[in-house]
Design a protein around this motif. Sequence first.
Motif, PDB file in Angstrom:
ATOM      1  N   ARG A 120       0.840  -1.194   0.000  1.00 67.23           N
ATOM      2  CA  ARG A 120       0.000   0.000   0.000  1.00 67.23           C
ATOM      3  C   ARG A 120       0.877   1.247   0.000  1.00 67.23           C
ATOM      4  N   ILE A 121       0.408   2.286  -0.690  1.00 63.69           N
ATOM      5  CA  ILE A 121       1.174   3.528  -0.785  1.00 63.69           C
ATOM      6  C   ILE A 121       1.429   4.110   0.598  1.00 63.69           C
ATOM      7  N   GLU A 122       0.417   4.058   1.472  1.00 59.64           N
ATOM      8  CA  GLU A 122       0.569   4.626   2.811  1.00 59.64           C
ATOM      9  C   GLU A 122       1.659   3.909   3.601  1.00 59.64           C
ATOM     10  N   GLU A 123       1.752   2.596   3.451  1.00 60.69           N
ATOM     11  CA  GLU A 123       2.781   1.833   4.157  1.00 60.69           C
ATOM     12  C   GLU A 123       4.175   2.217   3.654  1.00 60.69           C
ATOM     13  N   GLY A 124       4.288   2.394   2.345  1.00 61.98           N
ATOM     14  CA  GLY A 124       5.568   2.799   1.777  1.00 61.98           C
ATOM     15  C   GLY A 124       5.981   4.177   2.246  1.00 61.98           C
ATOM     16  N   ASP A 125       5.024   5.105   2.288  1.00 66.95           N
ATOM     17  CA  ASP A 125       5.322   6.464   2.758  1.00 66.95           C
ATOM     18  C   ASP A 125       5.785   6.452   4.218  1.00 66.95           C
ATOM     19  N   ASP A 126       5.120   5.644   5.040  1.00 65.48           N
ATOM     20  CA  ASP A 126       5.495   5.557   6.457  1.00 65.48           C
ATOM     21  C   ASP A 126       6.922   5.032   6.607  1.00 65.48           C
TER      22      ASP A 126
END
Length: 302
Positions: A89-95
């Motif tokens: 998920r994009i959010e996981e990568g950003d985190d």
Amino acid sequence: RARLENLSRRAEQTQRLSNVSRAAFLGSCVSFEAALAPERKLTLPLSSTALSTAFGEGAAPQSSEQARRRTIAATEAMETLQQAAGAQRIEEGDDAIDRALIQLSDAGYSFAHADQGVGAESAAEAADGALDELLASLKREPTSDEDRAARFALYERHATVSLVRTSLLEFWASAKAEVTESAPRATIDEQVTKIDDPNNLEMYENPRYWFVYSMARATTRNESSIQRVLKAIRAKLALLAEEHQTCAICLEDISSEDSVALGCAHKLHTDCWRHWSAHCISVQKTPFCPSCREEDFLDEIL
């Protein structure tokens, strides 16, 4: 359109991951050069405003032990970036990327500071100006086991370029079907294919130098190629996702059913492009995008 916007975000994240990895690796090279410069009596551009601003304490005079600790921190940050590369998920990568930046900030690399840092891309660009000098520090194999282990571990983690490459290829494989316009799709296809050009993958190992030096040069060269492709893909996806585009020839709004997308992803009215192409051919010129080459276009019509 929502799908294209999401794909554009994924491309942006992959480029950000690559930027942080590159800045972390080069930052460690900066630190080692700052530690080695006095004893080797070298004159390196470490005092330049750009490098000092980008890397902060990492570019300041320091001991070999301090440089080693910063290298270990950069290695740990790259391990975190590997998690970002594998995130679904994009959010996981950003985190994960944000966590890596915190690790780098704690190590004294000012580019990673959330509030005042110049950012990973600017830091990498600042170091690129001294790239040959910085990589030259890898020519000689470190004399201590600690330095040798630290620098080799850093290089191994920096080889996340292979993960970024895989992420880019997988990304484009999933995004390709969403780019319905044939010209932009063909252009991106060509750019992605060039990543695996033999010239990019070739590595010449000079027996006079530590083998890590040759591998690091090949890695940074591949990284630069991937960065250019990612930047181009992001720009094209952003254009294709725009709800409204204006025809650069007649300056009127474009409707999707009466337009043609060029290889650069700029759109024009079908008739406008047809007339413009015919004009270019009549004066023995290859038809070009009026938006990408605005000055040439204006010179031609005025």
